[in-house]
Design an enzyme around this catalytic site. Structure first.
Site, short mmCIF file in Angstrom:
data_model
loop_
_atom_site.label_atom_id
_atom_site.label_comp_id
_atom_site.label_asym_id
_atom_site.label_seq_id
_atom_site.Cartn_x
_atom_site.Cartn_y
_atom_site.Cartn_z
N HIS A 57 112.88 201.47 22.21
CA HIS A 57 114.19 202.07 21.87
C HIS A 57 115.33 201.45 22.68
O HIS A 57 116.26 202.14 23.10
CB HIS A 57 114.16 203.59 22.09
CG HIS A 57 113.24 204.31 21.16
ND1 HIS A 57 113.63 204.75 19.91
CD2 HIS A 57 111.94 204.64 21.28
CE1 HIS A 57 112.61 205.33 19.31
NE2 HIS A 57 111.57 205.28 20.12
N ASN A 130 112.42 211.36 16.16
CA ASN A 130 112.60 210.15 15.36
C ASN A 130 113.13 210.53 13.98
O ASN A 130 113.22 211.72 13.66
CB ASN A 130 111.25 209.43 15.17
CG ASN A 130 110.85 208.58 16.37
OD1 ASN A 130 111.71 208.06 17.07
ND2 ASN A 130 109.57 208.44 16.59
N TYR A 340 107.99 209.72 29.90
CA TYR A 340 109.46 209.58 29.84
C TYR A 340 110.11 209.68 31.22
O TYR A 340 110.84 208.78 31.62
CB TYR A 340 110.06 210.57 28.83
CG TYR A 340 109.92 210.06 27.41
CD1 TYR A 340 108.66 209.92 26.84
CD2 TYR A 340 111.01 209.67 26.66
CE1 TYR A 340 108.50 209.42 25.56
CE2 TYR A 340 110.86 209.18 25.37
CZ TYR A 340 109.61 209.05 24.83
OH TYR A 340 109.46 208.55 23.58
#
Ligand code: NDP
Length: 485
Positions: A57, A130, A340
């Protein structure tokens, strides 16, 4: 009279700079001097302008806005920001492609990230979704392998369709997501013209500690609109930043994009006996079983002022869950809870949550201290328990209640199979029952175009078999297109 002169240039320490043009030298032609701190600061700062790009991303854009509750969901969740109709919460959203690098083109075939940060009164809630309701794999141990197959080869540094189809056809759980990726939804016309999905199953908990499973769907009010494969490729050469420009210019002209939030709610007990595993990220919950209900609306109304500070340094993490919302036994979600924040610590630094775009709009009273680039002071006492009036957890109010019962031996195994737990069924119903004739036609030509490029005949044989298992007609059409039928 107001002074119309521009402000005086300064160093980053605020000291007036001696010149915007000339470095300090011995005579006009002489060597430069080490004591030219202003020049050295400029050059050294410039050398450090980039942080590592996101490993996935990397290319994206973002905007500020708000989320407004439009229906009463207090029977399902005690989340404060969802507690009353009309309540508004500030949000920041980042859209992105997945596989390309920071400067890559926006309109290439790829899933799109749809990551939202809600600045709630109970701290930040991140929904890192998404534009597809599902994903390629269902176990985080395959995630880096999947991404490696999508990025560049080690030897040639080229992306490689053969590598992509090799991985996909050896990972049949990917079929549902690859079907959507290869359809025209893999090339959205703009970020404004696509839906966003939380994709994972999450838990909601109400004031009475009753638990529910939930899926989120942000439905575009601008309508779904996609490029054909040829259009998407043509735009790459005209404007690689097409989506970034579209979002910024739309907000600038006052055309504020909006999404309706629908949720599907599953009673807690249903999960144990539902016909397929409802935590499997490669599957949707059919609307017939769990009808979507509209509960809110998100509007984007403000562009970032500084791309780097607000978009590049934005750090979203599925682990940011507020009281009333929890995780679920979805193994991909559980893996992401770790990965993350870990990547943010590496990419931006351990105090990334102190940056203005990431910091909550409520006070922070944690016992963490120090680390590179910390600027918010930590306060003594810096340990708990303490007898000096430091913060105390309110376990009676905020104790863990988004929990489920787990039991079993340690194993490395797939989810326990259920009656409808196959890899191809939902992809088949999308192809047969939901797609139009045009959708199917474009899908076939997109697959054939992609799998014709540098894909070996052995892998092409598997490509045909993969789509045949989704639907025999689809398999036959792909075989014909590839000339293997
Ligand atoms: P429904 O007919 O109730 O829903 C179909 C869904 O598919 C709608 O949400 C629609 O919403 C979306 N859709 C329409 N065209 C496409 C397309 N070309 N590509 C991807 N999605 C599309 O059926 P079910 O709920 O029983 O689901 C049937 C199949 O639809 C599933 O197997 C799945 O593949 C797909 N689907 C289901 C979703 C769900 O959450 N149940 C969500 C998205 C897809 P919209 O056009 O607004 O996106």
């Amino acid at each position: 009279m107001t002074d119309s002169r521009p402000p005086v240039t300064t160093t980053d320490a605020g000291i007036p700079a001696p010149s915007d043009e000339h470095s300090l030298s011995v005579g006009p032609n002489g060597p430069l001097l080490l004591q030219d701190h202003y020049l050295i600061q400029k050059m050294a700062q410039f050398n450090r302008e980039r942080v590592p790009e996101r490993v996935v991303h990397a290319k994206g854009g973002g905007a500020h806005g708000y989320f407004e509750v439009t229906a009463d969901v207090t029977p399902y969740t005690k989340a404060a920001f969802l507690s009353e109709v009309g309540r508004r919460t500030d949000v920041f959203i980042r859209f992105s492609t997945v596989a390309g690098e920071l400067g890559s083109a926006d309109t290439v075939r790829d899933p799109r990230g749809f990551a939202i940060k809600f600045y709630t009164e109970d701290g930040n809630y991140d929904l890192v979704g998404n534009n597809t309701p599902i994903f390629f794999v269902r176990d985080p141990s395959k995630f880096s392998d999947f991404i490696h197959s999508q990025k560049r080869r080690s030897d040639t540094h080229l992306r490689d369709n053969n590598m992509q189809w090799d991985f996909w056809t050896l990972s049949p759980e990917s079929a549902h997501q690859v079907l959507i990726l290869m359809s025209d939804r893999g090339t959205p016309r703009s970020w404004r013209n696509m839906n966003g999905y939380g994709s994972h199953t999450f838990m909601w908990v109400n004031e009475a500690h009753e638990r529910f499973w939930v899926k989120y769907h942000f439905k575009t009010e601008q309508g779904i609109d996609n490029f054909t494969d040829a259009e998407a490729k043509a735009v790459v050469s005209v404007d690689p930043d097409f989506h970034l420009r579209d979002l910024a210019s739309s907000i600038q002209r006052g055309d504020r994009p909006a999404w309706r939030l629908e949720v599907q709610i599953m009673p807690f007990a249903d999960a144990a006996t539902y016909r397929f595993n409802p935590f499997d990220l490669t599957k949707v919950w059919p609307h017939g079983d769990y009808p979507p209900i509209t509960i809110g609306r998100m509007v984007l109304d403000r562009n970032p002022e500084d791309y780097f500070a607000e978009v590049e340094q934005a750090a979203f993490e599925p682990a940011n869950l507020v009281p009333g919302i929890g995780s679920s036994p979805d193994k991909m979600l559980l893996g992401r809870l770790f990965s993350y924040p870990d990547t943010h610590r590496y990419r931006i630094g351990p105090n990334y949550l102190q940056l203005p775009i990431n910091r909550p709009k409520v006070p922070v009273h944690s016992y963490n201290k120090d680390g590179a680039m910390r600027y918010q002071p930590s306060h003594d006492p810096v340990y708990a328990p303490n007898s000096y009036g430091g913060p105390r957890a309110d376990t009676a109010r905020y104790g863990e209640d988004a929990v489920w019962r787990a039991d079993g031996d340690f194993v490395r195994a797939a989810y326990t199979p259920r009656r409808d737990d196959d890899d191809f069924g939902q992809a088949g119903s999308l192809y047969r029952d939901v797609m139009s004739d045009i959708d199917r036609e474009h899908l076939v030509s997109n697959i054939v175009g992609h799998a014709s490029q540098d894909v070996t005949s052995e892998v092409q044989r598997r490509v045909v078999e993969y789509w045949r298992q989704v639907d025999p007609d689809l398999g036959a059409r792909v075989a014909k297109g590839l000339g293997t039928g």
